[in-house]
Design a protein around this motif. Structure first.
Motif, PDB file in Angstrom:
ATOM      1  N   UNK A 174       0.827  -1.208   0.000  1.00  0.00           N
ATOM      2  CA  UNK A 174       0.000   0.000   0.000  1.00  0.00           C
ATOM      3  C   UNK A 174       0.864   1.260   0.000  1.00  0.00           C
ATOM      4  N   UNK A 175       2.023   1.211   0.658  1.00  0.00           N
ATOM      5  CA  UNK A 175       2.940   2.347   0.632  1.00  0.00           C
ATOM      6  C   UNK A 175       3.517   2.525  -0.768  1.00  0.00           C
ATOM      7  N   UNK A 234      -6.200   6.904   7.044  1.00  0.00           N
ATOM      8  CA  UNK A 234      -5.237   5.967   6.477  1.00  0.00           C
ATOM      9  C   UNK A 234      -3.861   6.324   7.020  1.00  0.00           C
ATOM     10  N   UNK A 235      -2.923   5.396   6.894  1.00  0.00           N
ATOM     11  CA  UNK A 235      -1.567   5.695   7.355  1.00  0.00           C
ATOM     12  C   UNK A 235      -0.981   6.841   6.531  1.00  0.00           C
ATOM     13  N   UNK A 283       0.607  10.259   8.119  1.00  0.00           N
ATOM     14  CA  UNK A 283       1.960  10.715   7.833  1.00  0.00           C
ATOM     15  C   UNK A 283       1.937  12.118   7.241  1.00  0.00           C
ATOM     16  N   UNK A 284       0.962  12.374   6.390  1.00  0.00           N
ATOM     17  CA  UNK A 284       0.853  13.697   5.778  1.00  0.00           C
ATOM     18  C   UNK A 284       0.698  14.792   6.829  1.00  0.00           C
ATOM     19  N   UNK A 285       0.031  14.475   7.922  1.00  0.00           N
ATOM     20  CA  UNK A 285      -0.164  15.479   8.978  1.00  0.00           C
ATOM     21  C   UNK A 285       1.141  15.821   9.694  1.00  0.00           C
ATOM     22  N   UNK A 286       2.122  14.929   9.595  1.00  0.00           N
ATOM     23  CA  UNK A 286       3.417  15.214  10.187  1.00  0.00           C
ATOM     24  C   UNK A 286       4.245  16.174   9.326  1.00  0.00           C
ATOM     25  N   UNK A 287       3.879  16.281   8.044  1.00  0.00           N
ATOM     26  CA  UNK A 287       4.673  17.115   7.142  1.00  0.00           C
ATOM     27  C   UNK A 287       4.673  18.562   7.611  1.00  0.00           C
ATOM     28  N   UNK A 288       5.832  19.185   7.527  1.00  0.00           N
ATOM     29  CA  UNK A 288       5.977  20.576   7.980  1.00  0.00           C
ATOM     30  C   UNK A 288       5.564  21.523   6.872  1.00  0.00           C
ATOM     31  N   UNK A 289       4.665  22.443   7.186  1.00  0.00           N
ATOM     32  CA  UNK A 289       4.233  23.453   6.222  1.00  0.00           C
ATOM     33  C   UNK A 289       4.671  24.821   6.725  1.00  0.00           C
ATOM     34  N   UNK A 297       6.368   6.670  14.089  1.00  0.00           N
ATOM     35  CA  UNK A 297       4.981   6.218  14.069  1.00  0.00           C
ATOM     36  C   UNK A 297       4.796   5.049  13.102  1.00  0.00           C
ATOM     37  N   UNK A 298       5.250   5.214  11.861  1.00  0.00           N
ATOM     38  CA  UNK A 298       5.065   4.153  10.873  1.00  0.00           C
ATOM     39  C   UNK A 298       5.915   2.939  11.228  1.00  0.00           C
ATOM     40  N   UNK A 299       7.100   3.180  11.779  1.00  0.00           N
ATOM     41  CA  UNK A 299       7.938   2.065  12.209  1.00  0.00           C
ATOM     42  C   UNK A 299       7.271   1.238  13.285  1.00  0.00           C
TER      43      UNK A 299
END
Length: 320
Positions: A101-102, A132-133, A137-143, A169-171
């Motif tokens: 899926x990744x 979804x995962x 993960x997208x929410x961790x992205x720095x804007x 988190x994903x690990x």
């Protein structure tokens, strides 16, 4: 994934696309425009890159590349599993259920092509993009701020810190998937296979599977039905699975309708409509079976105080 291996446990992480810096790195992942396992280079962005995991058609991302080359070593390091068929089975299962899926998300591949859904007249019942995962993960992205100010060292430090949080988190999700599969899913294969071979003892048509302990059974059941020849007079598919609620000697028993493979909440055969949402003595009256506890309103699961009661419910449901 790499940090689970002794070689990488304490390795520093450098986030850069600078070729000069990359040339000093022991292992380069997702950047560098080069795939060469002999030199530990694992990028997938090259135009000519078409590598897939064995037996699959989804083009690999860096996650898939790392897993393809290091996955078996990671599994053995974490679980102690020896080289052999069980390792091969778990290696394939983790890729299919987790890693692919990744790869698909990173390469812009949909599980079902939107045009196919449109042509079939299928629309979503609700929006699931935020669940979804990938969305987490997208929410961790720095804007950076909307002021348009140039990025500075503080911006980069914030981005790197949030990247590490996403990686942790994903690990953790990967490690849970691996350890749970190794501890429960893999050992269940032999138990489900044995129960499947004995299913005619409880129903001459083989529509009922009895497990004497709770365990992950669905994947194994689907596989057994495809692999094993079906004798004449025996149903091609199991309709209901019985299992105890606990390991106690006087445990209540559950009856579970088998879902259609890849069918989500759609079952091969629901428990009968008149039973749905009914409980206790009222359910005894409707089913004609003593000791009933409940049947869920959706008809996918029910319960009885005893094994014999659950078995009788399953037999009646099969013929309803």
């Amino acid at each position: 994934m790499l940090r689970l291996l002794p070689t990488y446990t304490t390795s520093p992480l450098v986030r850069t696309r600078d070729p000069a810096i990359l040339s000093t790195c022991h292992t380069v992942v997702d950047v560098g425009a080069e795939y060469d396992a002999s030199r530990n280079r694992y990028d997938h962005h090259q135009r000519e890159f078409t590598t897939t995991f064995p037996g699959h058609s989804t083009k690999l991302s860096s996650a898939g590349l790392v897993y393809m080359h290091f996955g078996k070593d990671i599994i053995q390091t974490v679980t102690g599993l020896a080289t052999g068929p069980d390792l091969d089975i778990l290696y394939e299962k983790i890729y299919t259920d987790f890693i692919e899926a990744f790869d698909a998300n990173d390469n812009g591949v949909n599980a079902i092509a939107p045009k196919d859904l449109t042509s079939a007249g299928i629309t979503k019942k609700f929006e699931d993009r935020g669940f979804s995962i990938a969305s987490v993960v997208s929410r961790f992205n720095y804007a950076p701020s909307a002021t348009g100010a140039p990025r500075d060292k503080a911006d980069q430090a914030e981005e790197d810190a949030r990247f590490l949080k996403a990686s942790l988190f994903v690990g953790e999700q990967f490690l849970l998937e691996l350890t749970d599969r190794a501890a429960a899913w893999l050992p269940a294969r032999k138990i489900v296979a044995e129960a499947y071979s004995k299913r005619l003892e409880d129903d001459p048509q083989g529509r009922i599977l009895v497990l004497h302990d709770g365990m992950p059974w669905a994947d194994h059941l689907y596989g057994l039905e495809k692999e094993a020849p079906i004798p004449a007079g025996v149903a091609p598919q199991v309709l209901y699975v019985l299992f105890p609620e606990s390991t106690e000697a006087d445990s209540k028993w559950r009856i579970r309708a088998v879902s259609k493979e890849n069918g989500g909440f759609e079952n091969r055969k629901d428990l009968p409509d008149p039973w749905k949402g009914v409980r206790d003595e009222a359910l005894d009256q409707v089913t004609g079976v003593p000791g009933c506890v409940f049947v869920h309103a959706a008809g996918f699961i029910g319960g009885n105080k005893t094994f014999q009661g659950a078995l009788e419910m399953a037999k009646k449901a099969c013929d309803y």
